[in-house]
Design a protein around this motif. Structure first.
Motif, PDB file in Angstrom:
ATOM      1  N   ASP A  74     -26.052 -36.298  -1.002  1.00 35.47           N
ATOM      2  CA  ASP A  74     -27.100 -35.874  -0.077  1.00 35.47           C
ATOM      3  C   ASP A  74     -26.487 -35.102   1.096  1.00 35.47           C
ATOM      4  N   GLU A  75     -26.952 -33.877   1.297  1.00 33.63           N
ATOM      5  CA  GLU A  75     -26.427 -33.038   2.376  1.00 33.63           C
ATOM      6  C   GLU A  75     -27.359 -32.997   3.583  1.00 33.63           C
ATOM      7  N   SER A  76     -28.408 -33.793   3.575  1.00 32.61           N
ATOM      8  CA  SER A  76     -29.344 -33.788   4.701  1.00 32.61           C
ATOM      9  C   SER A  76     -28.680 -34.341   5.940  1.00 32.61           C
ATOM     10  N   LEU A  77     -29.203 -33.955   7.095  1.00 32.95           N
ATOM     11  CA  LEU A  77     -28.604 -34.348   8.374  1.00 32.95           C
ATOM     12  C   LEU A  77     -29.485 -35.344   9.120  1.00 32.95           C
ATOM     13  N   ASP A  78     -30.225 -36.176   8.383  1.00 40.89           N
ATOM     14  CA  ASP A  78     -31.134 -37.107   9.066  1.00 40.89           C
ATOM     15  C   ASP A  78     -30.417 -38.314   9.655  1.00 40.89           C
ATOM     16  N   GLY A  79     -29.147 -38.496   9.302  1.00 36.79           N
ATOM     17  CA  GLY A  79     -28.367 -39.591   9.881  1.00 36.79           C
ATOM     18  C   GLY A  79     -28.841 -40.972   9.482  1.00 36.79           C
ATOM     19  N   GLN A  80     -29.537 -41.099   8.372  1.00 41.61           N
ATOM     20  CA  GLN A  80     -30.070 -42.390   7.939  1.00 41.61           C
ATOM     21  C   GLN A  80     -28.946 -43.286   7.443  1.00 41.61           C
ATOM     22  N   SER A  81     -28.999 -44.562   7.843  1.00 45.17           N
ATOM     23  CA  SER A  81     -27.977 -45.523   7.431  1.00 45.17           C
ATOM     24  C   SER A  81     -28.301 -46.080   6.051  1.00 45.17           C
ATOM     25  N   VAL A  82     -27.339 -46.788   5.475  1.00 39.59           N
ATOM     26  CA  VAL A  82     -27.569 -47.459   4.208  1.00 39.59           C
ATOM     27  C   VAL A  82     -26.927 -48.838   4.259  1.00 39.59           C
ATOM     28  N   GLY A  83     -27.647 -49.826   3.783  1.00 40.54           N
ATOM     29  CA  GLY A  83     -27.141 -51.190   3.715  1.00 40.54           C
ATOM     30  C   GLY A  83     -27.054 -51.645   2.276  1.00 40.54           C
ATOM     31  N   VAL A  84     -25.984 -52.348   1.927  1.00 40.47           N
ATOM     32  CA  VAL A  84     -25.771 -52.842   0.578  1.00 40.47           C
ATOM     33  C   VAL A  84     -25.476 -54.330   0.619  1.00 40.47           C
ATOM     34  N   GLY A 109     -22.272 -60.806  -0.251  1.00 46.18           N
ATOM     35  CA  GLY A 109     -21.465 -59.915   0.572  1.00 46.18           C
ATOM     36  C   GLY A 109     -22.280 -58.706   0.943  1.00 46.18           C
ATOM     37  N   SER A 110     -22.152 -58.255   2.192  1.00 50.38           N
ATOM     38  CA  SER A 110     -22.961 -57.129   2.652  1.00 50.38           C
ATOM     39  C   SER A 110     -22.122 -56.129   3.427  1.00 50.38           C
ATOM     40  N   SER A 111     -22.679 -54.932   3.559  1.00 47.07           N
ATOM     41  CA  SER A 111     -22.027 -53.877   4.333  1.00 47.07           C
ATOM     42  C   SER A 111     -23.069 -52.848   4.726  1.00 47.07           C
ATOM     43  N   VAL A 112     -22.934 -52.293   5.927  1.00 51.86           N
ATOM     44  CA  VAL A 112     -23.820 -51.230   6.406  1.00 51.86           C
ATOM     45  C   VAL A 112     -22.969 -50.033   6.812  1.00 51.86           C
ATOM     46  N   GLN A 113     -23.360 -48.856   6.336  1.00 51.84           N
ATOM     47  CA  GLN A 113     -22.707 -47.612   6.736  1.00 51.84           C
ATOM     48  C   GLN A 113     -23.715 -46.731   7.468  1.00 51.84           C
ATOM     49  N   ALA A 114     -23.245 -46.081   8.517  1.00 55.10           N
ATOM     50  CA  ALA A 114     -24.136 -45.299   9.370  1.00 55.10           C
ATOM     51  C   ALA A 114     -24.727 -44.097   8.647  1.00 55.10           C
ATOM     52  N   ASN A 115     -24.015 -43.573   7.640  1.00 58.20           N
ATOM     53  CA  ASN A 115     -24.494 -42.399   6.903  1.00 58.20           C
ATOM     54  C   ASN A 115     -24.689 -42.779   5.440  1.00 58.20           C
ATOM     55  N   LYS A 116     -25.880 -42.558   4.938  1.00 58.56           N
ATOM     56  CA  LYS A 116     -26.187 -42.945   3.560  1.00 58.56           C
ATOM     57  C   LYS A 116     -25.292 -42.251   2.543  1.00 58.56           C
ATOM     58  N   LYS A 117     -24.679 -41.132   2.943  1.00 61.89           N
ATOM     59  CA  LYS A 117     -23.777 -40.438   2.043  1.00 61.89           C
ATOM     60  C   LYS A 117     -22.543 -41.283   1.717  1.00 61.89           C
ATOM     61  N   GLU A 120     -16.265 -56.543  -1.967  1.00 61.20           N
ATOM     62  CA  GLU A 120     -15.118 -57.308  -1.476  1.00 61.20           C
ATOM     63  C   GLU A 120     -15.579 -58.548  -0.717  1.00 61.20           C
ATOM     64  N   ASN A 121     -16.583 -58.384   0.135  1.00 63.64           N
ATOM     65  CA  ASN A 121     -17.100 -59.516   0.909  1.00 63.64           C
ATOM     66  C   ASN A 121     -17.746 -60.561   0.007  1.00 63.64           C
ATOM     67  N   MET A 122     -18.394 -60.096  -1.067  1.00 66.10           N
ATOM     68  CA  MET A 122     -19.024 -61.037  -2.001  1.00 66.10           C
ATOM     69  C   MET A 122     -17.965 -61.887  -2.705  1.00 66.10           C
ATOM     70  N   TYR A 123     -16.872 -61.264  -3.127  1.00 69.25           N
ATOM     71  CA  TYR A 123     -15.831 -62.035  -3.823  1.00 69.25           C
ATOM     72  C   TYR A 123     -15.146 -63.025  -2.893  1.00 69.25           C
ATOM     73  N   GLU A 124     -15.059 -62.706  -1.608  1.00 69.53           N
ATOM     74  CA  GLU A 124     -14.523 -63.671  -0.639  1.00 69.53           C
ATOM     75  C   GLU A 124     -15.457 -64.873  -0.540  1.00 69.53           C
ATOM     76  N   ASP A 125     -16.752 -64.605  -0.522  1.00 69.25           N
ATOM     77  CA  ASP A 125     -17.733 -65.682  -0.459  1.00 69.25           C
ATOM     78  C   ASP A 125     -17.701 -66.524  -1.730  1.00 69.25           C
ATOM     79  N   LYS A 126     -17.525 -65.882  -2.887  1.00 75.46           N
ATOM     80  CA  LYS A 126     -17.457 -66.597  -4.160  1.00 75.46           C
ATOM     81  C   LYS A 126     -16.207 -67.487  -4.202  1.00 75.46           C
ATOM     82  N   LYS A 127     -15.108 -66.945  -3.683  1.00 79.12           N
ATOM     83  CA  LYS A 127     -13.873 -67.725  -3.659  1.00 79.12           C
ATOM     84  C   LYS A 127     -14.053 -68.997  -2.855  1.00 79.12           C
TER      85      LYS A 127
END
Length: 469
Positions: A339-349, A431-439, A450-457
């Protein structure tokens, strides 16, 4: 008149029908007076798929001795015998696996309040295109317009909205609607509907709830083996009340006095129904004949549309849990990363790995394991929404949310833990992570994993009796 001599002089299957004329344009008893040998054989030696309620012909017996009461048959007999009309119909009643080419001719004289007509029929094992297309010019034009709109459409739903409006106008109806039915999920959905200006009838969405499928399911019994239901007066509505009192009450309370209801089928499978409410009763014959052919076409087009729709579902959804599958996740990830848009939308996983699935499968079998997966999916979709949850692997789910903040995502992860804790068997490694740019979606995926496997451990360190997968 010698009715037996009359029918014996006809080469096709033929009988004489008597209709009792009552006051107010109502019909009384309708009887099969006599028939020629070909007609009697159709009862006593029926073709495959044409079996009647009895295999014995009895002169002057009511027609319901041979098949279930049919308002359409009664209407044709009344208009021919009483109103002295020459009528024709080509239909496929659901009670028979046959097509009937039928002609009704008035017969004189009347005997008191008893009138007569000649009923001649031909049986086809397959629909005959020539018979189906043998309609008047204005009806043919209306049906052809329907075909053109559907065949040339890039948006099937929008095209159907235009078609249903045309049908409503043709019927002079207050409301027309197409309802689809999903038997596997026992759900109904309004595909399109149209209202006359000033109508006080409510949209169908106001009536559709988790119980509505049962009502729609009951319509087959109300049609009772005919190819449609046409209710044009109170006498017809009384039949609906007898056959389906719950639906009758619903119709009356909604302000419905007349209804034409046709099932929509494709290759013998019921897909839904089309109906017109409070139509112009004076055009009942024209409406029936036009809709008979129109629904034949609509059923085919709707079948193709639903097939494509369900193929899309099969390719995008995990059939066990109902959430989106890994293929859909990969498509979204690829789209966001480019995505090359410049809307600056974040993405959470969020990665949610189901703890203990292998143990349950080993100890209790895959049926129990499948039930656990469904329960886990329900928890996740209840918190994150069905449109955001993917089954990424055997016991692994992923959640992708655009515009998510870290605080919001952490709250939802906590809600998942709380919901799982209320059960006896659901446990997630999260495990979760948020990045400021959806790209940067792939970065978010890697960190969440990585965070999920730490929690599983940590889970297996606290529960050593559980087997690692």
């Amino acid at each position: 008149m010698d009715f037996q001599k009359l029918v014996d002089g006809i080469g096709a299957m033929a009988c004489v029908v008597s209709v009792e004329r009552l006051e107010g344009g109502r019909a009384g008893k309708i009887r099969i007076v006599t028939g020629n040998q070909a007609y009697i054989d159709s009862i006593e030696k029926p073709a495959p798929g044409g079996e009647m309620l009895t295999d014995k012909f009895t002169p002057n017996a009511e027609y319901t001795t041979y098949f279930t009461r049919d308002l359409n048959f009664e209407d044709f007999c009344y208009r021919s015998a009483v109103n002295k009309k020459c009528l024709h119909s080509y239909a496929h009643p659901d009670r028979f696996d046959l097509w009937f080419n039928m002609t009704f001719l008035p017969v004189e004289p009347d005997v008191g309040n008893v009138c007569h007509c000649l009923y001649i029929m031909e049986i086809n094992f397959e629909p005959q295109a020539g018979r189906l297309s043998n309609i008047s010019g204005d009806m043919a034009s209306a049906v052809l317009e329907t075909c053109i709109k559907l065949r040339g459409a890039t948006d099937f739903t929008k095209a159907m909205a235009d078609v249903i409006k045309d049908i409503r106008v043709l019927c002079g109806a207050e409301h027309c609607c197409v309802l689809t039915m999903n038997p596997s999920e026992r759900t109904c959905e309004v595909l399109c509907e149209s209202f006359a200006e000033g109508s006080k009838l409510l949209p169908m969405e106001r009536y559709i709830d988790e119980n509505f499928y049962s009502i729609a399911e009951s319509w087959e019994g109300t049609i009772a083996g005919s190819n449609c239901l046409i209710v044009k007066n109170e006498q017809d509505m009384d039949v609906v009340r007898e056959r389906n009192p719950v639906w009758h009450e619903s119709l009356k309370s909604a302000g419905v006095n007349r209804i034409v209801l046709f099932p929509l089928k494709s290759r013998g499978q019921l897909l839904g129904y089309i109906w017109a409410l409070n139509f112009n009763a004076g055009n009942a014959v024209k409406i029936k004949e036009t809709l008979e052919l129109t629904t034949f076409i609509l059923g085919s087009e709707l079948g193709s549309h639903l097939l494509l729709d369900r193929l899309k579902i099969l390719s995008s959804k995990d059939m066990l849990t109902g959430v989106l599958n890994r293929n859909e996740m990969n498509i979204l990830v690829d789209k966001l990363s480019k995505d090359e848009s410049l809307d600056g939308q974040s993405v959470g996983v969020v990665f949610a790995d189901l703890n203990g699935l292998k143990t349950m499968n080993d100890q209790q079998g895959h049926v129990a394991g499948d039930a656990l997966l469904k329960k886990a999916a329900n928890i996740l979709t209840g918190i994150f929404g069905k449109e955001n949850v993917y089954r990424a692997g055997g016991d692994e789910f992923s959640i992708i949310m655009l515009g998510a903040s870290e605080g919001d995502l952490n709250q939802k992860v906590l809600a998942v833990r709380e919901q799982a804790a209320k059960t006896d068997d659901v446990s997630f490694a999260l495990g979760s992570s948020v990045q400021a740019n959806k790209k940067d979606i792939r970065v978010a995926l890697r960190k969440a994993d990585e965070n999920m496997y730490e929690d599983k451990k940590r889970f297996y360190e606290a529960n050593p009796e559980k087997k690692m997968r």
